[in-house]
Design a protein around this motif. Structure first.
Motif, mmCIF file in Angstrom:
data_model
loop_
_atom_site.group_PDB
_atom_site.id
_atom_site.type_symbol
_atom_site.label_atom_id
_atom_site.label_comp_id
_atom_site.label_asym_id
_atom_site.label_seq_id
_atom_site.Cartn_x
_atom_site.Cartn_y
_atom_site.Cartn_z
ATOM 1 N N MET A 96 -6.291 13.243 0.321
ATOM 2 C CA MET A 96 -5.748 13.943 -1.035
ATOM 3 C C MET A 96 -6.583 13.796 -1.635
ATOM 4 S SD MET A 96 -1.195 12.474 -1.400
ATOM 5 C CE MET A 96 -0.851 11.679 -0.015
ATOM 6 N N GLY B 247 1.416 3.414 -2.654
ATOM 7 C CA GLY B 247 0.284 3.877 -3.486
ATOM 8 C C GLY B 247 1.090 5.506 -3.420
ATOM 9 N N LEU B 248 2.157 5.337 -2.165
ATOM 10 C CA LEU B 248 2.333 6.773 -2.257
ATOM 11 C C LEU B 248 3.274 7.730 -3.298
ATOM 12 C CD1 LEU B 248 2.974 6.597 1.731
ATOM 13 C CD2 LEU B 248 1.637 8.819 0.365
ATOM 14 N N VAL C 110 1.483 8.065 -6.798
ATOM 15 C CA VAL C 110 0.630 9.424 -6.729
ATOM 16 C C VAL C 110 1.659 11.142 -5.909
ATOM 17 C CG1 VAL C 110 -1.512 8.718 -5.752
ATOM 18 C CG2 VAL C 110 0.184 9.536 -4.268
ATOM 19 N N GLN D 60 -0.240 24.501 -7.393
ATOM 20 C CA GLN D 60 -1.678 24.753 -7.925
ATOM 21 C C GLN D 60 -0.977 25.271 -6.539
ATOM 22 O OE1 GLN D 60 -2.421 20.757 -9.334
ATOM 23 N NE2 GLN D 60 -3.856 21.592 -10.536
ATOM 24 N N TRP E 282 1.726 13.131 -8.566
ATOM 25 C CA TRP E 282 0.885 14.871 -8.298
ATOM 26 C C TRP E 282 1.016 15.365 -6.921
ATOM 27 C CZ3 TRP E 282 -2.369 14.600 -3.860
ATOM 28 C CH2 TRP E 282 -4.182 15.425 -4.501
ATOM 29 N N PHE F 242 -4.475 5.810 -6.618
ATOM 30 C CA PHE F 242 -5.329 6.025 -5.949
ATOM 31 C C PHE F 242 -6.344 5.384 -6.078
ATOM 32 C CE2 PHE F 242 -4.342 11.062 -5.827
ATOM 33 C CZ PHE F 242 -4.736 10.956 -5.140
ATOM 34 N N ILE G 220 -8.749 16.546 -1.916
ATOM 35 C CA ILE G 220 -7.683 17.513 -2.684
ATOM 36 C C ILE G 220 -8.286 17.262 -4.508
ATOM 37 C CG2 ILE G 220 -5.819 19.128 -2.743
ATOM 38 C CD1 ILE G 220 -4.807 17.944 -0.171
ATOM 39 N N LEU G 221 -8.213 15.941 -4.744
ATOM 40 C CA LEU G 221 -7.873 15.995 -6.435
ATOM 41 C C LEU G 221 -9.058 16.940 -6.797
ATOM 42 C CD1 LEU G 221 -6.401 14.399 -8.429
ATOM 43 C CD2 LEU G 221 -7.774 12.608 -8.118
ATOM 44 N N ASP H 103 0.729 -1.051 -0.122
ATOM 45 C CA ASP H 103 -0.237 0.232 -0.170
ATOM 46 C C ASP H 103 0.933 1.357 0.372
ATOM 47 O OD1 ASP H 103 -2.275 -0.633 -0.312
ATOM 48 O OD2 ASP H 103 -3.169 -1.076 2.078
ATOM 49 N N TYR H 104 1.723 1.613 0.643
ATOM 50 C CA TYR H 104 2.681 2.805 0.764
ATOM 51 C C TYR H 104 3.013 2.562 -0.644
ATOM 52 C CZ TYR H 104 2.714 2.880 5.711
ATOM 53 O OH TYR H 104 2.287 2.881 7.140
ATOM 54 N N THR I 94 -9.743 20.651 -6.419
ATOM 55 C CA THR I 94 -8.882 21.332 -7.549
ATOM 56 C C THR I 94 -9.035 21.132 -9.341
ATOM 57 O OG1 THR I 94 -7.436 19.199 -7.919
ATOM 58 C CG2 THR I 94 -6.435 20.917 -6.612
ATOM 59 N N PHE J 146 -3.279 4.068 1.012
ATOM 60 C CA PHE J 146 -2.180 4.813 1.611
ATOM 61 C C PHE J 146 -2.822 5.553 2.826
ATOM 62 C CE2 PHE J 146 -2.431 5.963 -2.709
ATOM 63 C CZ PHE J 146 -3.093 7.970 -1.908
ATOM 64 N N PRO J 147 -2.006 6.537 3.667
ATOM 65 C CA PRO J 147 -2.159 6.499 4.446
ATOM 66 C C PRO J 147 -2.400 7.934 3.968
ATOM 67 C CG PRO J 147 0.118 5.634 5.069
ATOM 68 C CD PRO J 147 0.029 5.428 3.749
#
Lengths: 301, 279
Positions: free
Chosen positions: B108, A21-22, A25, A36, A28, B97, B111-112, A18-19, B115, B102-103
């Motif tokens: 997040m 995933g970080l 992303v 942004q 982004w 996603f 926020i997505l 699962d980490y 935006t 994940f934490p």
């Protein structure tokens, strides 16, 4: 005991995965922070300064005071922008709805019609079509020449403050095709059994529309309404190319005001204040739309 | 039976009548590119007197120094990387996603979505000063780099929705076979996502191609102008605008979009339909 350790190992493995995933992303997050979040906060800070690339000076609320108390152009700009939003967004959605409903009646040749109606949305946002519009709606342009043939003296479309804004709105409404395709897809997804049941009960078309069709497509309609409203508030290209904000500032939308202050007058701080007023107006509109939505938007789940 | 047939005639009449208004500007644009400037303003005839290509030839050459060959090249040079970067980054981020827990994920994701509604107008001025500091102005970096870092939440959201439609069992069975997460993404999920990726790419192509405000602000030398700015410039030369040439170049500038649309119509229509977004 054996099962237990397995479970622990499995748990741990999932966590590790699962980490990952970080990692995915991460780009982004970086993009969000640099392109942004940072500009978003900066523009708020700029709006309290006198800033022209070379120097920056903190002036508190002066920009906002000037906007609301001194700058008459600004009120006109807000007024024109609301005019643009209230003409284009409902205009586009209503047109899209009418044509989608007609096309949904299992007509033959629907694909050709859909294509023809879609083409304006394809190129409508381009500069090429803005130029085309400018030329067609000139006082001696093709539209007025055709009107003259049937004995009508056409107005000076883009030269008259009364007709300039509607002419620009017409360009936007002309591009209703993509909304139409969207609504058509939503209409096709409404279960047929509902209509059959309703017609057994003797409901007429009008009633069926308001009791079955409209609730079923309302979430998509709502999403479109929100996104188009946000877009419409920021319109710039057509006003800039077709009329350049004129005549007599009748098409001087907030997008034009923002551009002119920032990139012609180089008043970056003042222009940032304009952008934040625009942002607040968009937020208010969005909140109002969300508030009304629980009255007419129906979600299945 | 008879009644429904009659009703259909009414529907067709409406669609055809209205369709004429819809295509009129485009047909008029096409026919006008063969007219002379005098004919364009003097004559009321819809059809050109003869099909001459002068407007195309002269329009293409422009002022003689920089031709439309250059503007077309610039446009492709700007648009193609933006499209590729957007599709790549959006797919990877959407994968993160959609498939991992994940934490901070919930925050997040909110926020997505937030935006998605962030107006470009609010961030464009600081973006300009930022790109100015980075010395990115007058290059295509202000377009390429944000695309590389997933600054188009619309496509990320669209692809997350698509991922949710793909069964997780696919991933699980590949994990059992010893695949890593990236391998699962590249070998198993990407091939299944081709239609969605293609559709995202098409829309990004369309929007970047048509974009006017961003190039206007970030590009300032004529040599680097994409088509949108070149066309705008051709109106700036004063009173004697060669309108027939401007129209000819305008038509050419939207031609790639029309060709692309007819080649990939299915993806356009389905791309809109399946995601239920953007109007």
């Amino acid at each position: 005991m054996k099962i237990d350790t397995n479970a622990v190992v499995k748990d741990k493995k999932y966590k590790k995965r699962d980490y990952m995933g970080l990692v995915y992303v991460a780009p982004w997050v970086i993009g969000l922070l640099i392109f942004q979040a940072y500009p978003f906060i900066s523009s708020l800070i700029y709006s309290f300064t006198k800033y022209n690339i070379a120097s920056m000076e903190f002036i508190g609320f002066d920009n906002y005071i000037r906007l609301f108390k001194i700058d008459k152009e600004f009120y006109k700009s807000v007024f024109v922008t609301f005019g643009y939003v209230f003409m284009t967004v409902p205009g586009k959605l209503i047109m899209a709805m009418i044509v989608a409903l007609i096309l949904n009646q299992k007509l033959k040749g629907i694909n050709i019609v859909r294509t023809i109606y879609y083409i304006p949305s394809l190129m409508g946002g381009s500069i090429a079509v803005s130029i085309l519009w400018k030329l067609m709606f000139m006082s001696d342009g093709v539209i007025n020449k055709m009107l003259a043939q049937v004995g009508i003296v056409g107005p000076n479309w883009i030269g008259d403050p009364k007709t300039a804004l509607p002419t620009i709105c017409l360009l936007e409404i002309w591009q209703f095709g993509s909304s139409m395709v969207l609504l058509l897809a939503a209409l096709k997804a409404v279960p047929k059994e509902l209509y059959e049941a309703a017609s057994v009960d003797g409901a007429n078309k009008w009633r069926m529309y308001w009791k079955i069709t409209f609730p079923a497509i309302s979430p998509i309609l709502f999403f479109n309404l929100i996104m188009q409203t946000i877009q419409a508030f920021q319109n710039f290209t057509s006003a800039f190319v077709i009329t350049n904000g004129g005549p007599n500032k009748s098409t001087y939308v907030l997008g034009m005001k923002l551009y002119t202050e920032a990139f012609s007058n180089f008043k970056m701080g003042y222009a940032s204040a304009v952008s934040w007023v625009m942002f607040v107006l968009i937020m208010i509109m969005t909140i109002v739309l969300f508030k009304t939505s629980n009255r007419w938007v129906h979600y299945d789940d | 039976m008879k009644k429904s047939k009659y009703k259909n005639i009414g529907a067709y009449a409406f669609l055809i009548f209205f369709g004429i208004f819809m295509v009129f500007p485009i047909v008029w644009l096409f026919l006008s590119t063969f007219k002379t400037n005098a004919e364009l303003f003097g004559s009321i005839k819809f059809w050109p007197e003869s099909f001459r290509f002068d407007a195309y030839v002269n329009g293409w050459i422009g002022n003689g120094k920089i031709t439309y060959t250059n503007y077309f090249k610039n446009t492709f040079e700007l648009v193609i990387p933006v499209v590729l970067f957007t599709v790549m980054s959006s797919a990877i981020i959407a994968y993160g996603f959609a498939r991992f827990n994940f934490p901070l994920k919930k925050i997040m994701f909110s926020i997505l979505i937030g935006t998605l509604m962030l107006p470009n107008a609010v961030i464009i001025i600081p973006r300009y000063t930022l790109f100015n500091k980075l010395e990115w102005l007058n290059s295509y970096l202000p377009f390429w780099i944000p695309a590389l870092f997933g600054c188009f939440p619309f496509f990320i959201y669209q692809l997350i929705q698509f991922f949710r439609g793909l069964p997780r069992e696919l991933d699980e069975s590949a994990y059992i076979d010893g695949c890593g997460t990236f391998k699962v993404f590249v070998r198993i999920l990407i091939p299944l996502m081709k239609p969605a990726l293609f559709s995202a790419g098409l829309f990004q192509f369309l929007w970047t191609w048509n974009d006017f405000l961003n190039p206007l602000i970030f590009i300032n030398s004529v040599k680097k102008y994409p088509l949108s700015l070149a066309l705008r410039m051709s109106l700036d030369i004063g009173a004697n605008v060669a309108w027939n040439q401007v129209l000819a170049m305008s038509l050419l500038s939207v031609l790639p979009l029309i060709i692309l649309f007819f080649l990939a119509q299915k993806f356009f229509v389905e791309g809109i339909a399946t995601t239920g977004l953007k109007g």
